[in-house]
Design a protein around this motif. Structure first.
Motif, PDB file in Angstrom:
ATOM      1  N   GLU A 201      12.430  -9.020 -15.957  1.00 49.41           N
ATOM      2  CA  GLU A 201      11.009  -9.463 -16.512  1.00 49.41           C
ATOM      3  C   GLU A 201      10.923 -10.165 -17.745  1.00 49.41           C
ATOM      4  O   GLU A 201      11.215 -11.046 -18.271  1.00 49.41           O
ATOM      5  N   THR A 206      10.513 -14.017 -17.782  1.00 49.01           N
ATOM      6  CA  THR A 206       9.178 -14.130 -17.337  1.00 49.01           C
ATOM      7  C   THR A 206       8.412 -13.424 -17.802  1.00 49.01           C
ATOM      8  O   THR A 206       6.629 -13.082 -17.495  1.00 49.01           O
ATOM      9  N   ARG A 207       7.991 -12.121 -18.501  1.00 51.56           N
ATOM     10  CA  ARG A 207       6.866 -11.739 -19.653  1.00 51.56           C
ATOM     11  C   ARG A 207       7.219 -11.583 -20.731  1.00 51.56           C
ATOM     12  O   ARG A 207       8.241 -11.727 -21.462  1.00 51.56           O
TER      13      ARG A 207
END
Length: 977
Positions: A201, A206-207
């Motif tokens: 991630e 996405t993080r």
RNA sequence: GCCCCGGUGGCGGAACUGGCAGACGCGCCCGACUCAAACUCGGGUUCCGCGAGGAGUGUGGGUUCGAGUCCCACCCGGGGCACCA
């Protein structure tokens, strides 16, 4: 078997040859113990795999997993207090087995830890040698008790194959991080996930990268920086922070192992706070679930509340106060509604705000605030130094005395706009909340004491119970739960657009939080008392960490295939201890003494490299965190997980028809209350990580918990205060106590060598036999109550078993004397009444009252001309859970060839539970005046008429008119005149 | 200080949703067996009173036809937490 292979009791007396004597009891007991072992009578069948039931039988019936808190094999040996819980679980297990359940009951040994190590150091032997000898002794003592354990499922936490899985679980935790948003299998939010998923991630963006500014690109970080980011997210992590250091023990300790007065639970050494780099486990990530899921399990309320207290969840708000001259101070409060009354602030001496303080005292500084110092810099430095020098013990001793000093900082109360002074004081702890508070002396005792000591204003905002204090106006209409903005004359506090007058506390809190959030100066929040679990110890006798350190000084997991990491031979396994008061000392791990072990070349997948092994060991809680899973399959030596998921689902999976209910877990777990916040909290935490990772299906490890009481004992001291051998003391409560002709005093407490009041199970086997011992322990009182041991009373249990024996076997000839004639209705009623009662008592885990009913029935049979088989066989079966050897022997003599262990428990026949007549009590004015024998079906009207005609009743009524009659047919009539 | 348990015969303890207080066991007393004692067996055992009867579940109040059990206040014992905002 025949009756001739019984050794008659002789002893040179004219005692009947076939009396149930201690010698006969011992012979019977050992014979049956051997037989059970040969036949595998108590083998519990797994639904799959090699562990089958007796004679290879497949699993049948409902699974019932029963467990004791496994013992620590100390060198001192057992006394009669230790096995109470083991006997209780044995009784329950035997009862459930006879009811058709597939009972899993075994016992392992918790064998790592400080006492074993200390014992080894004292005796100069390797701890493995002494520990294994102790285990052997304990196994012998416990076997002699006739516990119906599956002997194939025992193990010790020091076994290499066990250590392997303990280390494996550590690696699962090391390889996990907590995603507070992820949805888990039970529907809630927040669960452990694999580190690889975190990396993915982060890599795809996405993080956000934790600890770095928003928008930081993962690829822009160096490899080491990336590793540090990931390592900081792990559920098992290394961190430099203040920890508990006990120089006298030579190791650091978890918060749970430190007593309230700042000493080590083991050894009672002083504990100091010292910043050290240590392993921790992120138990705080599970704080909410550990609190909430207590609702799902059947545990004593006391233990639940201890865990709730320990986790210490409190809800409130964080509020930011702007400081004059820039910056801000964030506080945590559970009572945001009292913000009107915040007249000063207090920060902990360790608070970063104090790193910079004004050079001069601001206008309005009172003399008492400055503490005699010329500048805030001087004052704060002096106070911080003094606070740092305080030990936990001193700090504890000073609790209540308010010390502190003005920091020179001023802040603005966001609600009132008032300037308020910021103090530092050691009653505010850096480790809780934000390390800073808004002080509301009108609502908080501690703040009030501080305000009085430092001449600070007090503003009341909440109407106290029992009326209004002086100076409050009619806005205070409440009954103790209403709040208000301050009264107009309560101080120089400007009006605000937040008005709480007339609201209840909960409403006022919510309104204040909404007000704060709207303005972006605060937010509702939750704080916990629980801290992350300090997991490393600087001792020899524990599980080594399956971790090596690489050339970058970063931790690397040992691959699963290379487990277990065995303890090395070291020249000296004694801990490096220090003067208990030497707080400047530092821990030194014994495992570091073997350089050949520490420095290794390993190929961890990227070619041979040099590594340094981690030299810490795990706390002894590690082994007890998952041992329940090991019972399910103690033979598992390889594979992908510590337990076969199918076995876990079978024995522990959530099920509605078992006592463990929806949470699943062990059906019954019995042990002392002393582990309420240690073992039981740690094990729940590990279990939940394993749940998140998909290894177990039960939400909780222990569905039902039962705390047995302790067996205590009297001790006696002579005139000099020295203990004298309790067994040799004579006398009683009335006459007083003497030993060797001199008067001695009696006290009540623990059983222990130093008090000379130890009674051992071996002595009991010798003098009475194991069955008598078991019956006595079970009949002493309710299982959860502590009670005194009285060897004198044991004879009562022996007489019961002796009478039972005599009801089946002739003492003179050894012949079975039971009659095959039909039993009388009266006897059958007694039998079936007893079956119904005993079943209920056993189901309620009340062996004491169950035994009382057995004795009553046995006494009834004793009074008969001849004892009918139809009565004595159910009695023998019902006695089997508490006195299994005698019951087996009688069962066998009654002509049965199979063990009664799997024989169905008797079932009461409803036909014999109804009576022809019942005794009706007739009361006049609530006092019993007469009795009537009436049919159970009698009508209210008939019963009332009969009662009013009863002679004693007529007399008691003394001719007065009847005002009222209460009829509870068929048992009671109460006449009011 | 706060929270949680508990307080019943000489002793350990029974008493389901309010309905015969003291089950069962120890101890003690009486009796049988025995030359005697132990063991074993039978009977008794809350207290006061010869008795009829009266009192009685830590204390004081309350609710109820009726309280060991429910409510209020307090006393005592045990355990947990304790400067946690």
């Amino acid at each position: 078997m025949s009756t001739t292979d019984v050794t008659p009791a002789t002893e040179g007396s004219r005692e009947p040859s076939f009396r149930y004597t201690p010698a006969l009891a011992q012979e019977i007991e050992q014979r049956w113990q051997d037989r059970w072992e040969e036949r595998g009578t108590f083998h519990a069948a797994n639904p799959t795999g090699a562990l089958t039931g007796p004679g290879g039988a497949a699993a049948t019936g409902s699974p019932f997993f029963i467990m004791d808190m496994f013992p620590y094999p100390s060198g001192a040996g057992l006394h009669v207090g230790h096995p109470l819980g083991y006997i209780a679980t044995d009784v329950v297990g035997r009862f459930r087995r006879m009811q058709g359940d597939n009972v899993l009951h075994a016992l392992g040994y918790d064998a790592f830890g400080l006492p074993a190590e200390q014992y080894a150091v004292q005796t100069g032997q390797h701890p493995r040698v002494t520990t294994e000898a102790n285990i052997a002794t304990m196994r012998r003592q416990l076997r002699r008790m006739g516990l119906a354990h599956d002997p194939r499922r025992t193990f010790a936490t020091i076994d290499p194959e066990y250590v392997r899985w303990t280390q494996w679980i550590f690696l699962q935790i090391f390889d996990s991080w907590y995603d507070a948003e992820a949805v888990r299998a039970d529907g809630g939010r927040g669960r452990a996930r694999r580190i690889s998923e975190l990396r993915d991630e982060l890599a795809v963006g996405t993080r956000a990268v934790p600890g770095y500014p928003a928008g930081t690109a993962w690829a822009g970080l160096s490899e080491v920086e990336q590793r540090d980011v990931v390592d900081a997210q792990r559920l098992a992590y290394v961190d430099e922070s203040p920890v508990n250091w006990a120089p006298g023990l030579g190791t650091v300790l978890a918060n749970e192992e430190v007593t309230a007065d700042g000493r080590s639970e083991r050894g009672n050494f002083p504990v100091f706070t010292k910043a050290l780099r240590q392993w921790k486990m992120r138990i705080t990530a599970y704080a909410d679930r550990l609190t909430d899921d207590l609702e799902l399990i059947d545990w004593p309320e006391k233990v639940k509340s201890m865990q709730r207290n320990w986790i210490g969840r409190s809800t409130g708000a964080n509020v930011r106060f702007a400081a004059i001259g820039g910056g801000e101070v964030e506080v945590f409060t559970t009572r945001p509604d009292t913000l009107f009354g915040a007249t000063f602030m207090v920060v902990s001496p360790e608070h970063p705000l104090l790193d910079e303080v004004p050079a001069v005292w601001p206008d309005g500084t009172k003399d008492v605030w400055a503490g005699g110092h010329k500048t805030p810099i001087e004052a704060v430095a002096a106070y911080r130094k003094a606070a740092a020098a305080k030990t936990a013990v001193e700090r504890q001793a000073d609790a209540g005395k308010k010390t502190g000093v003005f920091s020179g900082h001023l802040a603005v109360n966001p609600l009132t706009g008032t300037l308020i002074p910021v103090f530092t004081a050691d009653y505010v702890l850096m480790g809780y909340g934000t390390g800073a508070i808004m002080a509301v002396p009108g609502g908080d005792e501690r703040d009030y004491a501080f305000a009085k000591a430092f001449d600070l204003p007090v503003v009341y905002t909440v109407a106290p119970e029992g009326g209004l204090p002086e100076g409050f106006d009619d806005a205070w209409t409440g009954d103790g739960v209403t709040v208000s903005s301050p009264a107009p004359d309560a101080g120089d506090i400007p009006a605000s657009d937040l008005v709480l007058n007339g609201l209840h506390v909960a409403e006022a809190k919510a309104a204040t939080i909404a007000w704060l959030e709207q303005r972006g100066i605060g937010a509702g929040t939750v704080t916990y008392r629980l801290r992350d679990w300090l997991f490393s110890r600087q001792r020899y006798w524990g599980e080594p960490f399956p971790i090596v350190w690489d050339s970058e000084d970063r931790p690397v997991a040992i691959p699963e295939k290379m487990l277990p990491v065995d303890l090395p031979d070291v020249p000296d396994y004694a801990p490096r201890t220090f003067d208990p008061e030497d707080k400047d000392s530092s821990p030194e791990a014994p495992l570091g003494r073997n350089a050949d072990w520490v420095n290794v070349t390993l190929d961890l997948g990227d070619g041979p490299k040099q590594y340094r092994r981690d030299t810490n060991t795990m706390p002894n809680w590690a082994g007890s965190c998952w041992y329940y899973l090991r019972y399910l399959d103690p033979t598992l030596t390889d594979g992908d997980a510590a337990v076969d998921p199918e076995l876990e689902r079978y024995w522990m999976g959530p099920r509605h028809n078992a006592t463990s209910g929806v949470a699943g877990g062990v059906d019954l777990y019995v042990g002392g209350v002393e582990h309420a916040v240690l073992h039981l909290l740690y094990a729940r935490f590990w279990h939940k990580v394993l749940f998140d990772l998909g290894f177990v299906s039960a939400v909780e490890p222990f569905g039902k918990l039962f705390n047995q009481g302790y067996i205590q004992a009297y001790a006696f001291r002579d005139a000099h205060g020295f203990p004298v051998p309790a067994a040799e003391v004579e006398g009683d409560e009335q006459t007083g106590w003497t030993w060797d002709g001199q008067a001695v005093t009696r006290e009540y407490g623990k059983m222990g060598k130093s008090l000379k009041n130890v009674v051992t199970p071996d002595e009991m086997y010798e003098a009475y036999g194991a069955d008598t011992f078991r019956v006595y322990e079970m009949s002493m009182g309710p299982l959860d109550l502590s009670r005194p041991w009285n060897t004198r009373d044991v004879v009562g249990s022996q007489r019961f078993l002796q009478r039972l024996w005599r009801n089946v076997v002739s003492e003179e000839t050894g012949e079975v004397t039971v009659s095959d004639d039909a039993a009388s209705t009266e006897t059958l009623r007694a039998v079936h009444r007893t079956i119904a009662d005993v079943t209920a008592e056993m189901e309620g885990m009340r062996p004491n009252t169950a035994i009382a009913k057995l004795i009553t029935l046995n006494n009834h049979l004793t009074g008969l001309e001849s004892v009918p088989r139809a009565a004595v066989e159910p009695l023998v079966l019902m006695t089997a859970p508490v006195a299994p050897h005698l019951a087996e022997e009688l069962w066998s003599r009654l002509g049965h060839t199979e063990s009664l262990a799997h024989e169905p428990f008797p079932v009461a026949d409803a036909e014999y539970l109804v009576e022809d007549t019942v005794t009706c009590v007739v009361q006049v004015q609530g006092k019993v005046r007469g009795r009537l024998e009436v049919p159970p079906s009698i009508s209210d009207a008939d019963l009332q008429a009969a009662a009013l005609a009863e002679p004693h009743v007529v007399k008691a009524m003394d001719g007065k008119p009847v005002r009222k009659v209460i009829v509870r047919a068929p048992r009671l009539v109460n006449i009011v005149v």
